[in-house]
Design an enzyme around this catalytic site. Structure first.
Site, PDB file in Angstrom:
ATOM      1  N   TYR A 109      21.930  -6.486 -37.180  1.00  0.00           N
ATOM      2  CA  TYR A 109      21.423  -6.286 -35.983  1.00  0.00           C
ATOM      3  C   TYR A 109      19.654  -6.609 -36.299  1.00  0.00           C
ATOM      4  CZ  TYR A 109      19.197  -3.941 -31.933  1.00  0.00           C
ATOM      5  OH  TYR A 109      18.314  -3.680 -30.790  1.00  0.00           O
ATOM      6  N   GLU A 197      17.101  -8.949 -28.531  1.00  0.00           N
ATOM      7  CA  GLU A 197      17.816  -8.297 -29.153  1.00  0.00           C
ATOM      8  C   GLU A 197      19.019  -9.402 -29.819  1.00  0.00           C
ATOM      9  OE1 GLU A 197      19.589  -4.018 -28.575  1.00  0.00           O
ATOM     10  OE2 GLU A 197      20.982  -5.497 -27.369  1.00  0.00           O
TER      11      GLU A 197
END
Lengths: 390, 290
Positions: A109, A197
């Site tokens: 991530y 993101e």
């Protein structure tokens, strides 16, 4: 303002942030052409909506032939995709992104957001790729590596090293990761982003990093100087009533209750919702009419609030500062003429010229306009009126 | 006494001759604020509202001895204006303008801090010391002199609270609208000690909003350092997650920044937290009578 995955990836590529190759398609035939152009033998067909959780909702699928690409595109385009971020009503999918399949070795991530505590952008990375970062933060905070980047010095090697080694990368992998992260920082700063993101960020078998997904949000206050970003706005992703309100300088958000609210100022608007709730009612909306509550904006406000069939009463709560209450009162009367208001309207006007305003409303003798003396009184009357209507 | 500004504070206006700047400078002058001049590049040497206009803040400061600037320039020029003020020896820049890009404020605030210049705002009503000095856009008549200090993220809730305090028979020392943007200047944590140290202030009202962690930091500070009674209200208890409530900073993201957690933190710090903003005045009366 948010943009789609395919738009974010186009922006990434411009700045040298690697992504898999892909094309946008509005029809199944376009999806097939996209797959043919990409070549290879594995494609991903991805629904393009402004919400996370698309995979779980059935909006992201793998295809092993162009025939399958066509089938999947047919299935996904036009589907009502429900994810944890769309709400139960879901979102209509109007386009798919067809992407080449990737060689996934590991998933990570990587995100970037303004950290309000340090007043700097912060980059966050985690080995828990594919998971919701809020979940990771709640249950395994030790699995998130964070670093604030002082914009006065920009992205330095050490920022990258803290993240790369924090993720447990080997030296060559770390070099690739730092290059990726550095380019991402530039994307963020140069485009006035407020959020990026990448989940998952993948490492391929060759130790290279690719953004397999991409979400981006931008600072609305900076759109005036980001015309290319502003052009990416997809109005079909936004609430039509909120867009309409915006045209009149009103800030409107629909909620689930039955007491409509019209208030000047964001804080007082939230406070009014809270007071309604405290008095045992449910606010139907947030509506900030801004600094200039005139007849036109008030009329538009009534129209927008009344478009919601749940609304049984409206509470107008204006604290006149620079705005004079007598003008607002006249605005309300005029607005009531323009827009047919068939629910009780509770009006609380305080501040500059409040007395004159009360006289104007009292003398108008309109039966469904009820004057309130203060915030609590207004909220009580509005809640009672909404209950009485049920 | 009061905090930050009083009847002797010399103020200049950046964006003096514009529509907003003119209107509000006039109101401030009528209130009694010592506005000693203003800055509009290209209009230096002229007179406006009976005060001198300068091309640069540097000249204005040199000529008038001003220490505070009230900023009304358009959003795109806010960062430039703040940095110019900081560079020129202004000690407090009050930024009224709404809509400045977050990135600009990031740079502007960092630079101001480096130069030792305090900032208030952006996107705020400003600061007022009751019956002495109004630097901002608030309706002055609401703020009667008294012993309650006020810090608020929201403009209209500042007026609402001050009005309730006055209706209960009390008044205001200084009220500061700190603004609700993601990056703001002076916040609770810097203002609370000023009110704590101001002998005239007997109680403090703090109005917060959903989003960010400033109220949590304030709670920690109050617990350790504030002896005066504090009354607080947090707007947005009924706001849904992920939706931006008007102010760019008023958003609950990832389950944090909720009204609930802020209210709990404040309560734990001994603050009198009201659930309904209609009870702010009553709560102040209670703590003042103790």
């Amino acid at each position: 303002m948010n943009i789609h995955e395919y738009q974010a990836k186009e922006l990434f590529r411009k700045y040298g942030v690697p992504t898999p190759r892909g094309h946008i398609a509005f029809t199944p035939d376009e999806a097939v052409r996209a797959a043919q152009e990409l070549g290879g033998s594995l494609w991903v067909v991805k629904a393009q909506i402004h919400a996370g959780g698309r995979g779980l909702g059935g909006g992201v699928k793998l295809a092993k032939s162009t025939a399958e690409v066509k089938e999947l595109a047919k299935e996904i385009i036009g589907m009502n995709l429900v994810t944890h971020q769309t709400g139960p009503e879901g979102k209509l999918v109007q386009k798919v992104y067809v992407e080449e399949g990737a060689d996934i070795q590991r998933e990570y991530y990587l995100g970037m957001v303004l950290d309000r505590a340090s007043e700097m952008p912060v980059m966050m990375a985690s080995t828990e790729g594919g998971m919701e970062i809020e979940e990771v933060a709640a249950h395994h905070p030790e699995k998130i590596v964070k670093i604030a980047i002082d914009p006065l010095i920009g992205f330095q090697g050490f920022h990258g090293r803290v993240l790369a080694f924090g993720l447990g990368l080997e030296k060559d992998e770390a070099i690739n990761f730092i290059k990726f992260a550095s380019a991402l920082y530039t994307v963020y700063m140069e485009n006035d982003a407020e959020m990026i993101e990448i989940n998952p960020l993948i490492m391929t078998g060759k130790g290279e990093f690719l953004a397999l997904d991409a979400k981006m949000g931008f600072d609305n206050n900076a759109l005036y100087r980001q015309s290319k970003i502003a052009e990416m706005r997809d109005l079909s992703e936004e609430e039509p009533t909120e867009i309409e309100a915006g045209k009149y300088g009103l800030s409107y958000i629909k909620l689930d209750g039955n007491v409509g609210c019209m208030v000047n100022g964001a804080g007082l608007a939230m406070g009014t919702m809270d007071t309604i709730n405290y008095e045992g009612g449910q606010p139907a909306n947030f509506l900030d009419v801004g600094g200039t509550a005139n007849a036109e904006t008030v009329a538009k406000g009534f129209e927008i609030i009344l478009a919601d069939p749940n609304v049984k009463a409206i509470f107008v709560n204006i604290f006149g500062g620079i705005v004079r209450c007598d003008r607002v009162a006249n605005g309300i009367l005029e607005a009531a003429k323009i827009t047919k208001v068939d629910v009780p309207v509770i009006v609380r006007l305080d501040g500059t010229n409040a007395k004159e305003a009360k006289e104007i409303l009292d003398n108008a003798g309109i039966s469904n306009i009820i004057a309130a003396t203060d915030l609590a009184d207004g909220a009580k009357k509005a809640v009672a009126a909404a209950k009485g209507a049920n | 006494m009061s905090i930050l500004v009083n009847k002797d504070t010399k103020v200049i206006v950046q964006g003096f001759t514009g529509k907003e700047g003119t209107f509000h400078a006039e109101q401030c002058l009528a209130y009694g604020t010592k506005i000693v001049g203003g800055v509009t590049p290209g209009k230096g040497g002229q007179q406006h509202l009976g005060k001198p206009v300068y091309n640069t803040v540097k000249e204005a400061v040199a000529d008038t001895g001003a220490t505070v600037s009230m900023i009304f320039v358009p959003p795109a020029f806010v960062a430039d204006a703040v940095m110019e003020a900081a560079e020129s020896g202004i000690t407090l820049a009050v930024i009224i303008t709404e809509g400045a890009p977050v990135k600009d404020m990031m740079y502007a605030k960092a630079y101001a801090q480096k130069r030792g210049t305090m900032t208030i705002g952006p996107n705020c009503p400003g600061i007022i010391t009751a019956e002495e000095c109004k630097i901002g856009i608030m309706p002055g008549f609401i703020f009667k002199k008294g012993n309650v200090g006020l810090i608020s993220k929201s403009g209209t809730l500042t007026y609402e609270s001050a009005n309730q305090v006055v209706k209960e028979g009390f008044g205001i020392t200084t009220a500061v609208g700190i603004g609700g943007d993601p990056i703001i200047g002076l916040s609770y944590k810097q203002l609370l000690p000023m009110f704590e140290n101001d002998p005239e202030t007997k109680a403090i009202v703090m109005i917060g909003e959903i989003g960010g962690t400033l109220e949590i930091e304030a709670a920690e500070y109050i617990k350790e350092h504030v002896t005066k009674p504090v009354v607080a209200f947090i707007a947005g208890q009924t706001a849904p997650k992920g939706k931006r409530m008007g102010h760019a900073g008023a958003i609950i993201s990832g389950g944090s920044g909720t009204a609930q957690e802020k209210m709990e933190a404040l309560q734990a710090a001994g603050v009198k937290v009201v659930v309904s903003p209609a009870d702010i005045g009553k709560a102040v009366a209670e703590v003042m009578k103790k």
